[in-house]
Design a protein around this motif. Structure first.
Motif, PDB file in Angstrom:
ATOM      1  N   PHE A 126       0.852  -1.179   0.000  1.00 47.25           N
ATOM      2  CA  PHE A 126       0.000   0.000   0.000  1.00 47.25           C
ATOM      3  C   PHE A 126       0.887   1.227   0.000  1.00 47.25           C
ATOM      4  O   PHE A 126       1.849   1.314   0.757  1.00 47.25           O
ATOM      5  CB  PHE A 126      -0.894  -0.015   1.241  1.00 47.25           C
ATOM      6  N   LYS A 127       0.623   2.189  -0.859  1.00 47.52           N
ATOM      7  CA  LYS A 127       1.344   3.454  -0.881  1.00 47.52           C
ATOM      8  C   LYS A 127       0.389   4.549  -0.453  1.00 47.52           C
ATOM      9  O   LYS A 127      -0.607   4.806  -1.122  1.00 47.52           O
ATOM     10  CB  LYS A 127       1.852   3.765  -2.294  1.00 47.52           C
ATOM     11  N   ASN A 128       0.666   5.180   0.676  1.00 50.15           N
ATOM     12  CA  ASN A 128      -0.189   6.238   1.174  1.00 50.15           C
ATOM     13  C   ASN A 128       0.115   7.528   0.418  1.00 50.15           C
ATOM     14  O   ASN A 128       1.233   8.047   0.469  1.00 50.15           O
ATOM     15  CB  ASN A 128       0.064   6.439   2.673  1.00 50.15           C
ATOM     16  N   VAL A 129      -0.868   8.035  -0.311  1.00 51.16           N
ATOM     17  CA  VAL A 129      -0.657   9.244  -1.110  1.00 51.16           C
ATOM     18  C   VAL A 129      -0.528  10.488  -0.243  1.00 51.16           C
ATOM     19  O   VAL A 129       0.009  11.500  -0.684  1.00 51.16           O
ATOM     20  CB  VAL A 129      -1.780   9.439  -2.165  1.00 51.16           C
ATOM     21  N   ASN A 130      -1.002  10.423   0.996  1.00 51.83           N
ATOM     22  CA  ASN A 130      -0.950  11.581   1.889  1.00 51.83           C
ATOM     23  C   ASN A 130       0.254  11.563   2.825  1.00 51.83           C
ATOM     24  O   ASN A 130       0.343  12.384   3.729  1.00 51.83           O
ATOM     25  CB  ASN A 130      -2.238  11.652   2.722  1.00 51.83           C
ATOM     26  N   ARG A 131       1.192  10.623   2.628  1.00 58.99           N
ATOM     27  CA  ARG A 131       2.361  10.507   3.492  1.00 58.99           C
ATOM     28  C   ARG A 131       3.226  11.753   3.387  1.00 58.99           C
ATOM     29  O   ARG A 131       3.421  12.301   2.310  1.00 58.99           O
ATOM     30  CB  ARG A 131       3.174   9.286   3.086  1.00 58.99           C
ATOM     31  N   LYS A 132       3.757  12.193   4.530  1.00 53.70           N
ATOM     32  CA  LYS A 132       4.667  13.334   4.547  1.00 53.70           C
ATOM     33  C   LYS A 132       6.056  12.841   4.906  1.00 53.70           C
ATOM     34  O   LYS A 132       6.234  12.171   5.926  1.00 53.70           O
ATOM     35  CB  LYS A 132       4.209  14.373   5.573  1.00 53.70           C
ATOM     36  N   GLU A 133       7.026  13.149   4.073  1.00 53.05           N
ATOM     37  CA  GLU A 133       8.421  12.772   4.318  1.00 53.05           C
ATOM     38  C   GLU A 133       9.113  13.900   5.065  1.00 53.05           C
ATOM     39  O   GLU A 133       9.042  15.056   4.646  1.00 53.05           O
ATOM     40  CB  GLU A 133       9.152  12.524   2.997  1.00 53.05           C
TER      41      GLU A 133
END
Length: 149
Positions: A66-73
């Motif tokens: 799953f790739k979270n589109v809202n992830r903050k790096e």
């Protein structure tokens, strides 16, 4: 010697076999492609991963992840690296995001998170996007302020 008069060594190159030029050539008729079948046809090109009609490997295996589109790096910066900059007299006064960018600890568009490794000896106020609990405790213990942007 110039590039326009360089030639390959004698015997290193040879003409490719000319197929489909009549029966007398010995390579006429089927043009070395055998009889019928998909590969004998003009314009044949096989898709990558094609297995002759069998269900391809990439479709046989289950999907996962799953790739979270809202992830903050965040760019993690530890307190010990800030302390070394203070000791080297690179940083004086308050530490802002611009100061960290100027000293090469982060780039202009990155979000910055201050981590609690090491210890802070001088009382400075640090402005960043995020702080760990241990970093906030160490900054306040040293007499400084942790300002969340």
């Amino acid at each position: 010697m110039n590039l326009n008069n360089i030639q390959p060594a004698a015997g290193s190159t040879f003409n490719s076999k000319r197929i489909g030029r009549g029966q007398g050539s010995g390579k006429g008729g089927t043009s070395t492609k055998g009889h019928k079948g998909q590969k004998a046809r003009a314009g044949y090109s096989q898709k990558i991963g094609f297995e002759g009609g069998q269900m391809p490997l990439q479709r046989r295996l289950p999907k996962f992840g799953f790739k979270n589109v809202n992830r903050k790096e965040f760019r993690a910066i530890n307190l010990d690296s800030i302390q070394t900059l203070i000791e080297n007299k690179s940083i004086t006064g308050d530490i802002t995001k611009e100061v960290l960018v100027a000293n090469g600890l982060a780039s202009k568009n990155e979000l910055v998170k201050i981590m609690g490794r090491g210890e802070l000896k001088s009382a400075v106020s640090i402005s960043a996007d995020k702080f760990t609990k241990s970093a906030e405790e160490l900054i306040s213990k040293a007499g400084g302020k942790a300002i969340t942007l």
